[in-house]
Design an enzyme around this catalytic site. Structure first.
Site, PDB file in Angstrom:
ATOM      1  N   HIS A  90      39.918  44.662  41.357  1.00 45.22           N
ATOM      2  CA  HIS A  90      38.875  43.195  41.819  1.00 45.22           C
ATOM      3  C   HIS A  90      38.669  44.368  43.019  1.00 45.22           C
ATOM      4  O   HIS A  90      36.735  43.597  43.043  1.00 45.22           O
ATOM      5  CB  HIS A  90      39.947  42.269  41.936  1.00 45.22           C
ATOM      6  CG  HIS A  90      39.480  41.389  43.109  1.00 45.22           C
ATOM      7  ND1 HIS A  90      39.568  41.766  44.734  1.00 45.22           N
ATOM      8  CD2 HIS A  90      38.577  40.244  42.658  1.00 45.22           C
ATOM      9  CE1 HIS A  90      38.376  40.150  45.190  1.00 45.22           C
ATOM     10  NE2 HIS A  90      38.037  39.796  43.884  1.00 45.22           N
ATOM     11  N   GLU A  93      35.044  45.454  41.415  1.00 49.43           N
ATOM     12  CA  GLU A  93      34.533  44.024  40.482  1.00 49.43           C
ATOM     13  C   GLU A  93      33.321  44.011  42.029  1.00 49.43           C
ATOM     14  O   GLU A  93      32.322  43.515  42.071  1.00 49.43           O
ATOM     15  CB  GLU A  93      34.942  43.272  40.380  1.00 49.43           C
ATOM     16  CG  GLU A  93      33.872  42.102  40.007  1.00 49.43           C
ATOM     17  CD  GLU A  93      34.955  40.221  40.065  1.00 49.43           C
ATOM     18  OE1 GLU A  93      34.669  39.848  40.944  1.00 49.43           O
ATOM     19  OE2 GLU A  93      36.178  40.296  40.251  1.00 49.43           O
ATOM     20  N   HIS A  94      34.019  43.927  43.050  1.00 49.78           N
ATOM     21  CA  HIS A  94      32.704  42.959  44.843  1.00 49.78           C
ATOM     22  C   HIS A  94      31.645  44.903  45.141  1.00 49.78           C
ATOM     23  O   HIS A  94      30.828  44.518  44.976  1.00 49.78           O
ATOM     24  CB  HIS A  94      33.576  43.781  45.562  1.00 49.78           C
ATOM     25  CG  HIS A  94      34.105  42.092  45.687  1.00 49.78           C
ATOM     26  ND1 HIS A  94      33.953  40.938  46.764  1.00 49.78           N
ATOM     27  CD2 HIS A  94      35.014  41.377  44.794  1.00 49.78           C
ATOM     28  CE1 HIS A  94      34.485  40.210  46.671  1.00 49.78           C
ATOM     29  NE2 HIS A  94      35.376  40.309  45.772  1.00 49.78           N
ATOM     30  N   GLU A 163      32.870  45.155  51.834  1.00 48.59           N
ATOM     31  CA  GLU A 163      33.619  44.351  51.635  1.00 48.59           C
ATOM     32  C   GLU A 163      35.285  44.218  51.962  1.00 48.59           C
ATOM     33  O   GLU A 163      35.745  43.204  51.096  1.00 48.59           O
ATOM     34  CB  GLU A 163      33.815  44.880  49.949  1.00 48.59           C
ATOM     35  CG  GLU A 163      32.041  44.900  49.426  1.00 48.59           C
ATOM     36  CD  GLU A 163      31.684  43.345  49.210  1.00 48.59           C
ATOM     37  OE1 GLU A 163      32.223  42.998  48.839  1.00 48.59           O
ATOM     38  OE2 GLU A 163      30.803  43.213  49.879  1.00 48.59           O
ATOM     39  N   GLU A 170      37.763  36.073  50.984  1.00 47.95           N
ATOM     40  CA  GLU A 170      38.272  35.219  49.897  1.00 47.95           C
ATOM     41  C   GLU A 170      40.096  35.134  49.846  1.00 47.95           C
ATOM     42  O   GLU A 170      40.070  34.144  48.759  1.00 47.95           O
ATOM     43  CB  GLU A 170      37.924  36.509  48.847  1.00 47.95           C
ATOM     44  CG  GLU A 170      38.333  36.044  47.559  1.00 47.95           C
ATOM     45  CD  GLU A 170      37.264  36.463  46.062  1.00 47.95           C
ATOM     46  OE1 GLU A 170      38.385  36.582  44.937  1.00 47.95           O
ATOM     47  OE2 GLU A 170      36.973  37.573  46.860  1.00 47.95           O
TER      48      GLU A 170
END
Length: 478
Positions: A90, A93-94, A163, A170
């Protein structure tokens, strides 16, 4: 980009009379209508496939539309992580949209915006996806951007640190979505001690400690052409896409067989987790048994059974004439705010069950009705109910493929799961073959006298003891 936490195929069920023994006329397909449907399915544009020398698979469905969706489906997700790097898929992905060797983040965003395109990505437990939506004439440019993102991301230290904060925020947002929280708990108890039991976002300590080397190592191990599918739908010329893919991905000379580790089988464990919070107004509860993998022949009967249970939400205003008996009970007796049956598939296992939201005093009655309906499907489901469910399943199958992006997703996912795209007319034929006896046999195999996994959050004092739930997974009668 935010991750998409896939919950599997949730087939929704709507209104109709209760306790059907035969299919009403308004639900029956006339011979002419059935033939028209079959002609339409057979005459759908074919899905063309090609394999590059390095193992990259290219699959397209060209409808001649003015727009197109192309994307890369990668056989990599949180299932391929370990305790130390859980969350790295994940995290990558960022990082994909934070600039490459020849494009800064600003340049990348401006280039996509100027051609009127849209980039997105998501991570699931078994797949990572990067896709672009654009005008059909811009497909080569969109593919070049996707290839640059996957192969040349800078993964700068400053961007990585930035991030971390984004992902931690998130995670806080996900914790407010109680449905996702419950499903994470459900996976944790159902697949204890296995990769499927971990969350997609990973634990906070991992997010704070993941390094650039962790990201680079994951890319080298799993982002290989032999583990990727380039899918396209809409106005996509197959030969052109293959030629462009050879130009962008064909120069690595990688062998056909991937050297990435094969994920170990994930053992299902019947157990429960309860997070009691009496300050919450309603309880969020999921109950599931072990389902089947994507390639299992039992998948279609399980999908039909899933449709038989259906879904219901009292805010939709449906009355007591629901075709789903559970929906009728919820509507007339106020047992729940909502429920939805789910069938979540992975490579070699799955989860089949139901998620519902209920008030504290109604939980016990809701669980009783759920298990009563499950046992009925094991022993006495009728042909009329199955016929209706098959029609609903086929309708939902077609509705879910409305647009270039859902079609592209369907192609990419099926190519990774099956090695091919199952034609719609073949899928319809497989659904049509299901009988009430098939459903009963599969329900007896997966549900009857099986240990369930239970996850509950909120005021859950009224949830029956696990041993009571387990003892209701069979009927001592004929």
């Amino acid at each position: 980009m935010a991750s998409r936490l896939l919950l599997g195929s949730v087939i929704r069920n709507f209104s109709g009379p209760r306790g059907l023994t035969k299919v009403p006329k308004r639900w029956r397909s006339t011979p002419a209508a059935a033939q028209d449907c079959q002609d339409m399915l057979v005459n759908c544009p074919p899905t063309r496939t090609s394999n590059l020398d390095n193992g990259l698979r290219v699959a397209t469905e060209d409808t001649g539309a003015p727009t197109a969706t192309i994307g890369l489906w990668i056989d990599a997700g949180s299932r391929f992580e370990n305790e130390c790097n859980n969350g790295v898929a994940h995290f990558l992905e960022h990082m994909a949209f934070k600039g490459t060797a020849k494009r800064s983040q600003v340049d990348l965003e401006l280039e996509v915006e100027n051609m009127g395109g849209h980039l997105n990505a998501y991570t699931s437990r078994e797949q990572t996806v990067f896709y672009a939506k654009c005008l059909s004439q811009d497909v080569p440019k969109a593919l070049e951007i996707l290839a640059d993102i996957l192969q040349n991301s800078k993964l700068g230290e400053a961007e990585i640190e930035r991030e971390r904060g984004v992902i931690l925020r998130e995670m806080q947002e996900v914790e407010t979505n109680l449905q996702e929280v419950v499903f994470d708990h459900l996976h944790a108890v159902a697949f204890q001690g296995t990769p499927l039991g971990r969350t997609i976002l990973g634990p906070t300590k991992n997010i704070k400690s993941i390094t650039r080397n962790d990201l680079v190592e994951y890319i080298k191990t799993y982002y290989r052409p032999s583990r990727m599918v380039l899918a396209g739908a809409g106005g996509v010329d197959h030969n052109m896409l293959v030629k462009a893919a050879k130009s962008q991905f064909g120069g690595s000379g990688e062998p056909l067989v991937s050297e990435a580790p094969i994920p170990t089988p994930c053992r299902f464990t019947g157990s429960e987790i309860r997070v009691r919070d009496d300050a919450m107004p309603v309880a969020h509860i999921a109950i599931a048994v072990e389902g089947c993998g994507w390639e299992s022949a039992d998948n279609i009967p399980l999908m039909v059974a899933n449709t038989l249970i259906g879904a219901w939400d009292r805010s939709h205003g449906s009355g007591s004439g629901n075709a789903s008996r559970l929906a009728t009970a919820c509507s007339t007796d106020n047992l729940a705010h909502s429920f939805q049956s789910f069938n979540t598939c992975y490579k070699d296992t799955g989860l089949w069950g139901i998620y519902f939201v209920s008030t504290p005093l109604a939980i016990e009655d809701m669980v009783f009705n759920i298990q009563n309906e499950w046992m009925r499907l094991c022993t006495s489901v009728t042909e009329g109910e199955v016929e209706r469910a098959k029609n609903l399943l086929k309708t939902n199958m077609l509705l879910q493929l409305d647009g270039t992006t859902p079609v592209c997703e369907d192609i990419g996912r099926q190519m990774l799961c099956y090695g091919r795209r199952v034609p719609l007319h073949e899928l319809e034929a497989r659904i049509n073959c299901i009988t009430a006896q098939n459903v009963q046999d599969v329900m007896m195999k997966y549900i009857y006298d099986r240990c369930p996994a239970v996850a509950a959050v909120g005021p859950v004092e009224g949830l029956p003891d696990y041993n009571r739930i387990r003892s209701s997974m069979y009927w001592l009668r004929l």
